[in-house]
Write an enzyme that holds these catalytic residues in place. Structure first.
Site, PDB file in Angstrom:
ATOM      1  N   GLY A 306      39.889  45.377  50.137  1.00 58.46           N
ATOM      2  CA  GLY A 306      39.856  46.085  48.857  1.00 58.46           C
ATOM      3  C   GLY A 306      39.988  45.128  47.690  1.00 58.46           C
ATOM      4  O   GLY A 306      39.465  44.007  47.705  1.00 58.46           O
ATOM      5  N   SER A 307      40.739  45.543  46.674  1.00 60.89           N
ATOM      6  CA  SER A 307      40.774  44.809  45.405  1.00 60.89           C
ATOM      7  C   SER A 307      41.428  43.446  45.467  1.00 60.89           C
ATOM      8  O   SER A 307      41.364  42.683  44.497  1.00 60.89           O
ATOM      9  CB  SER A 307      41.482  45.663  44.349  1.00 60.89           C
ATOM     10  N   VAL A 308      42.066  43.095  46.589  1.00 55.36           N
ATOM     11  CA  VAL A 308      42.585  41.736  46.732  1.00 55.36           C
ATOM     12  C   VAL A 308      41.444  40.730  46.574  1.00 55.36           C
ATOM     13  O   VAL A 308      41.626  39.630  46.040  1.00 55.36           O
ATOM     14  CB  VAL A 308      43.271  41.566  48.112  1.00 55.36           C
ATOM     15  N   PHE A 309      40.231  41.128  46.978  1.00 55.86           N
ATOM     16  CA  PHE A 309      39.084  40.223  46.890  1.00 55.86           C
ATOM     17  C   PHE A 309      38.637  40.000  45.435  1.00 55.86           C
ATOM     18  O   PHE A 309      37.885  39.060  45.162  1.00 55.86           O
ATOM     19  CB  PHE A 309      37.908  40.772  47.714  1.00 55.86           C
ATOM     20  N   LYS A 310      39.110  40.820  44.525  1.00 60.43           N
ATOM     21  CA  LYS A 310      38.758  40.610  43.122  1.00 60.43           C
ATOM     22  C   LYS A 310      39.243  39.261  42.598  1.00 60.43           C
ATOM     23  O   LYS A 310      38.759  38.770  41.578  1.00 60.43           O
ATOM     24  CB  LYS A 310      39.333  41.741  42.257  1.00 60.43           C
TER      25      LYS A 310
END
Length: 586
Positions: A306-310
């Site tokens: 999820g948004s950790v990859f942002k």
């Protein structure tokens, strides 16, 4: 014609008998120590079939914690060993029961159920030296009080340390020379998971010590009823000791926090932020000893981030000068800009978009980046250590490509054949969905990398292997090693550090629940939809933010939306580690 047939039959019978005689000669005379392709020692097997035995010390190498003082896999403890042939004999069970203060019926019941020698009541029976002396003075055949090597209770999370099993096929493949020389047998247990598997070449038992009774076909002891001790022990140098990086106190805190908040599937990874050494790892569900491969170590499996990859998308945008402080993004829109998003966040600039985790902003920036270079996200993932396995790997002695985390899965950013020019695919990838899969171990290492200014290092679970000597003579060491040359520019790292801190400091930030933790935290949240219609909830970060000591990931896998155990566990652990540090420095 008839005589001819009789002659042929006679010759055939003679040949069959000759074959039997040759086979018997092979078994009895020529191949007694190495029979068949499995190299079975027939003499040993024959003796084994006529003995009742108990392994006092399996001779396997020892896993130590980072201090080198605490044994993690096995410890020697006083134990009461009972042999099953006691069920057919009259013996003074009442005298023994009085010495150890247990009901005699408990012992007789346990012996009736036993098919082989066993430790009575395991580690729950605490024998004193005086009790052991009194037991052995009874001279009861089939009863022995002595120190026995048993599994340690210092480390309850089995997936980290792993387990051993008998695997004749594997031992023939891995250790043919040791098998041929008689140093091991096809029944010698080998590591099949975790550290037991990784360090098996050093831990492999060559010095087993047993209690033996020669027995009759009915199981009764023969000869003078005395017990024998069988040992090939070379205790001057063996068993070897593997000094791990694990911290028993931190491990207990992590296990307690996960249990307190009812984490069912997921876990915790805690690294030393300075060295990337593994301090603690919890994986749930815990390993079932009877089915050790049922779940696997979730912290080494590639999961939807999820948004950790942002963080990757943000790094690429910063370093490619796509960040304009005056530009705002309509964060009421979905990632594709085609309709309303799940959260109505309004118009946000880049920094606020990161703190509040706006999908539209990072999907938009990723599409701009990929227009000029369709490998952008992959390159910046590599710069943060997300494209390769992060566990320590190198050649050690004759062991090529030795891996400290052999069960670690590979990360995925783009699936094979994926369209790097499809705007929707780019949008999904930019926010950690579609095909993106990251192991929690690699995410924790990414946070450690950012915390120390962009220097990438592999994750170690052990630092050295020592001989079994008080002076701690080393057999080999596992030095710190980098993870390739590619790294982010200093300015990019500084901007990332500020962004990660704002996630917690900003009152609207997704990590604001950690704002009052005992250490200041920098990090990133992540919520990912999984194939099963559930979600993965992450929080990955490091602390203290101004002088990092720990990099930590907590992830709650395949749970129902709205369940926020991740933040509660993270908060507790930050507070607990702060308290532990104060106690250690006082």
């Amino acid at each position: 014609m008839r005589n001819r047939r009789i002659m042929f039959i006679g010759i055939a019978i003679l040949l069959i008998f000759a074959g039997f005689i040759c086979r018997l000669a092979q078994i009895q005379l020529f191949a007694t120590t190495s029979f068949s392709r499995a190299h079975v020692n027939l003499i040993t097997q024959s003796i084994t079939q006529r003995t009742s035995q108990f392994v006092i010390n399996n001779g396997r190498g020892i896993l130590l914690d980072r201090t080198g003082k605490v044994k993690l896999n096995d410890v020697e403890q006083p134990a009461l060993v009972l042999f099953p042939f006691l069920k057919n004999r009259k013996w003074p069970v009442e005298k023994l029961a009085r010495i150890i203060n247990v009901p005699a019926a408990d012992m007789t019941s346990a012996i009736k159920r036993a098919k082989e020698a066993f430790v009575f009541r395991g580690q729950s029976l605490k024998l004193t030296k005086e009790q052991m002396k009194q037991i052995n003075q009874l001279h009861i055949v089939g009863v022995q009080a002595l120190k026995v090597r048993q599994p340690s209770k210092e480390w309850s999370d089995s997936y980290v340390l792993g387990t051993t099993k008998e695997n004749p096929t594997a031992i023939q493949k891995l250790y043919p020379d040791l098998l041929k020389n008689g140093n091991v047998t096809t029944q010698t247990p080998i590591g099949v998971l975790g550290m037991e598997k990784a360090f098996d070449p050093f831990l492999l038992s060559k010095n087993e010590t047993k209690l033996l009774y020669h027995t009759s076909a009915s199981g009764e002891p023969l000869f003078d009823n005395s017990v024998r001790v069988s040992s090939k022990a070379n205790t001057e140098y063996y068993p070897l000791k593997v000094k791990t990086t694990l911290d028993t106190a931190i491990q207990k805190l992590a296990e307690q926090a996960a249990a307190k908040h009812g984490l069912k599937k997921g876990g915790v990874v805690i690294l030393d932020a300075v060295t990337s050494d593994l301090l603690s790892m919890v994986s749930l569900p815990q390993m079932d000893a009877h089915h050790p491969f049922a779940n696997g170590n979730q912290m080494l499996k590639a999961q939807y981030p999820g948004s950790v990859f942002k963080i990757v998308t943000a790094a690429a945008a910063i370093q490619n000068n796509l960040v304009n402080d005056e530009e705002t993004f309509n964060c009421n829109l979905n990632p594709y800009g085609t309709g309303q998003g799940e959260r109505q966040l309004g118009a946000l600039n880049f920094e606020d978009s990161f703190a509040q985790s706006c999908n539209y902003t990072f999907a938009t920036l990723a599409n701009r980046l990929m227009e000029t270079d369709d490998q952008t996200l992959t390159r910046f993932g590599k710069a943060l250590g997300l494209t390769d396995k992060v566990g320590w790997t190198d050649d050690v002695f004759r062991l090529q490509n030795f891996q400290q985390f052999p069960d670690e899965e590979s990360n995925v950013i783009w699936a094979k054949g994926a369209d790097h020019h499809d705007s929707k695919a780019i949008a999904q990838t930019a926010i950690g969905q579609l095909n993106v899969r990251l192991t929690p171990l690699s995410v924790a290492n990414m946070m450690a990398t950012i915390s120390r200014g962009g220097e990438k290092q592999s994750v170690r679970s052990a630092t050295e292997v020592d001989y079994n000597q008080p002076s701690g003579v080393k057999l080999t060491t596992f030095p710190k090693e980098g993870l390739g040359d590619s790294r982010l520019e200093s300015y990019t790292i500084l901007r990332l550090q500020a962004l990660l801190r704002d996630v917690v400091k900003d009152k609207k930030g997704t990590g604001h629940a950690l704002a009052d933790a005992s250490y200041p935290v920098a990090g990133k949240s992540g919520t990912a939809e999984t194939d099963k219609g559930h979600t993965n909830e992450w929080f990955a970060g490091y602390f203290p933010a101004d002088d990092p000591k720990y990099a930590m990931v907590v992830v709650n896998l395949d749970h129902h939306p709205g369940d926020h155990k991740t933040y509660e566990i993270y908060h507790d652990l930050v507070d607990d580690l702060h308290q532990l540090d104060e106690a250690r420095h006082s």
